[in-house]
Write a protein that holds these residues in place. Structure first.
Motif, PDB file in Angstrom:
ATOM      1  N   LEU A 159       0.855  -1.004   0.081  1.00 12.75           N
ATOM      2  CA  LEU A 159      -0.102  -0.125  -0.115  1.00 12.75           C
ATOM      3  C   LEU A 159       1.045   1.184  -0.034  1.00 12.75           C
ATOM      4  CD1 LEU A 159      -2.891  -1.112   2.240  1.00 12.75           C
ATOM      5  CD2 LEU A 159      -2.689  -1.026   0.049  1.00 12.75           C
ATOM      6  N   THR A 160       2.013   1.265   0.693  1.00  6.82           N
ATOM      7  CA  THR A 160       2.712   2.363   0.750  1.00  6.82           C
ATOM      8  C   THR A 160       3.483   2.737  -0.615  1.00  6.82           C
ATOM      9  OG1 THR A 160       3.380   1.951   2.964  1.00  6.82           O
ATOM     10  CG2 THR A 160       4.841   3.310   1.785  1.00  6.82           C
ATOM     11  N   MET A 161       3.851   1.666  -1.345  1.00  7.46           N
ATOM     12  CA  MET A 161       4.444   1.714  -2.470  1.00  7.46           C
ATOM     13  C   MET A 161       3.379   2.198  -3.610  1.00  7.46           C
ATOM     14  SD  MET A 161       7.547   1.360  -3.153  1.00  7.46           S
ATOM     15  CE  MET A 161       8.144   1.932  -1.631  1.00  7.46           C
ATOM     16  N   GLN A 162       2.243   1.735  -3.574  1.00  6.87           N
ATOM     17  CA  GLN A 162       1.030   2.039  -4.478  1.00  6.87           C
ATOM     18  C   GLN A 162       1.028   3.632  -4.134  1.00  6.87           C
ATOM     19  OE1 GLN A 162      -1.604  -1.787  -5.358  1.00  6.87           O
ATOM     20  NE2 GLN A 162      -2.359  -0.518  -3.737  1.00  6.87           N
ATOM     21  N   ARG A 163       0.986   3.911  -3.306  1.00  5.08           N
ATOM     22  CA  ARG A 163       0.874   5.487  -2.885  1.00  5.08           C
ATOM     23  C   ARG A 163       1.928   6.410  -3.454  1.00  5.08           C
ATOM     24  NH1 ARG A 163       2.633   8.461   1.167  1.00  5.08           N
ATOM     25  NH2 ARG A 163       2.951   6.611   2.404  1.00  5.08           N
ATOM     26  N   LEU A 164       3.052   5.823  -3.148  1.00  3.00           N
ATOM     27  CA  LEU A 164       4.296   6.862  -3.604  1.00  3.00           C
ATOM     28  C   LEU A 164       4.423   6.570  -5.053  1.00  3.00           C
ATOM     29  CD1 LEU A 164       7.008   5.444  -0.536  1.00  3.00           C
ATOM     30  CD2 LEU A 164       5.414   7.831  -0.717  1.00  3.00           C
ATOM     31  N   LEU A 165       4.426   5.472  -5.695  1.00  2.00           N
ATOM     32  CA  LEU A 165       4.634   5.371  -7.178  1.00  2.00           C
ATOM     33  C   LEU A 165       3.716   6.158  -7.825  1.00  2.00           C
ATOM     34  CD1 LEU A 165       5.543   1.627  -7.108  1.00  2.00           C
ATOM     35  CD2 LEU A 165       7.064   3.628  -7.556  1.00  2.00           C
ATOM     36  N   SER A 166       2.566   6.214  -7.263  1.00  2.00           N
ATOM     37  CA  SER A 166       1.479   7.311  -8.056  1.00  2.00           C
ATOM     38  C   SER A 166       1.278   8.652  -7.702  1.00  2.00           C
ATOM     39  CB  SER A 166       0.191   6.663  -7.718  1.00  2.00           C
ATOM     40  OG  SER A 166      -0.117   6.706  -6.473  1.00  2.00           O
TER      41      SER A 166
END
Length: 287
Positions: A159-166
């Motif tokens: 979830l952290t990566m999905q947020r940061l990458l977007s």
């Protein structure tokens, strides 16, 4: 069967409630049961008189544990020990989840159940103390060591990566720690299979490694997440591999978190899917 689940609102607990919905579940979150209170734990178990206890509760804030030692040990060591004592009194099994963090990561090959634990930080130390307390209780138990747990809810790397990458232009991710990302849904489904094997007569109790198959780095895991976001038209950031030394944390992480899960397959005929397949299953699962 009547099954008590602690940590029912957590990543694994929520998936267990879906995977075990054919059973009578006593699903306890922290509001329903304060695991820092010994008498509350004992009274709840005796009142409910389950046929199986699954402890999915844990203090999982690895870095915070370094400065909250008492809280980490209370939830990760003392509470499992109390649950195990009550399970022994009732003559029922306990299923408990542990972690790759009981090892220091220094071994080159995947870790086996025969390897001697040597945790690097408070989180791993507290989880190892929980294992010891369960074994000492004498109850029939499964201690299932897993790794890099994620889900579509809670706080986790996915979830952290999905947020940061977007959101960001550049995201640096550690590329020198390896392990197996393990979906909480895979853990729950495999746990359900273990319960079925037990009901069919298998009693190979003990400690087992319990992660998804294959391995990657955190950077490799992030690449898979980025590819998914790109397919959805939601990828903004460029990924950059970095060394652990470039991202210092209060708690030191194991360099090698790979777990050899062959004993689980041999003894119980249960095997979690490859991590890439589990990630696809996670994205396609009901929200």
């Amino acid at each position: 069967m009547k099954i008590m689940i602690t940590g029912a609102a957590g990543q694994v607990g929520r998936e267990l409630r879906l995977a075990l919905d054919q059973h009578e579940l006593i699903a306890l979150d922290r509001q329903a049961l304060d695991l820092s209170q010994e008498q509350a734990i004992r009274q709840m178990v005796r009142k409910q008189a389950p046929q199986l206890i699954i402890n999915a509760a844990a203090y999982t804030a690895v870095d915070l544990a370094e400065s909250n030692v008492a809280a980490a040990f209370q939830l990760n060591a003392e509470a499992p020990g109390i649950l195990a004592e009550e399970a022994f009194s009732l003559g029922i099994p306990l299923i408990h989840y542990s972690t790759d963090y009981v090892f220091d990561g220094s071994k080159q090959a995947p870790w086996s159940e025969e390897d001697i634990p040597h945790p690097l930080g408070v989180y791993g130390q507290s989880k190892l103390a929980g294992e010891v307390a369960i074994r000492r209780s004498g109850c029939a138990h499964l201690i299932l060591r897993t790794s890099w747990v994620y889900a579509l809810h809670g706080k986790n790397f996915l979830l952290t990566m999905q947020r940061l990458l977007s959101e960001r232009e550049h995201v640096g991710v550690v590329d020198d720690q390896i392990g197996a990302p393990t979906w909480a849904g895979s853990i729950a489904q495999a746990t359900s299979m273990l319960i079925e094997r037990w009901q069919a007569g298998c009693t190979a109790w003990g400690t087992y490694h319990f992660s998804c198959g294959g391995s990657t780095s955190w950077f490799g895991f992030a690449q898979a997440i980025a590819a998914h976001l790109a397919a959805q038209g939601q990828l903004k950031a460029q990924l950059q591999p970095i060394a652990s030394s470039a991202y210092p944390t209060p708690a030191k992480r194991p360099t090698n978190s790979r777990l050899d899960c062959s004993k689980l397959k041999t003894d119980w005929q249960v095997q979690l899917p490859e991590w890439q397949a589990a990630l696809e299953q996670c994205w396609n699962s009901p929200r």
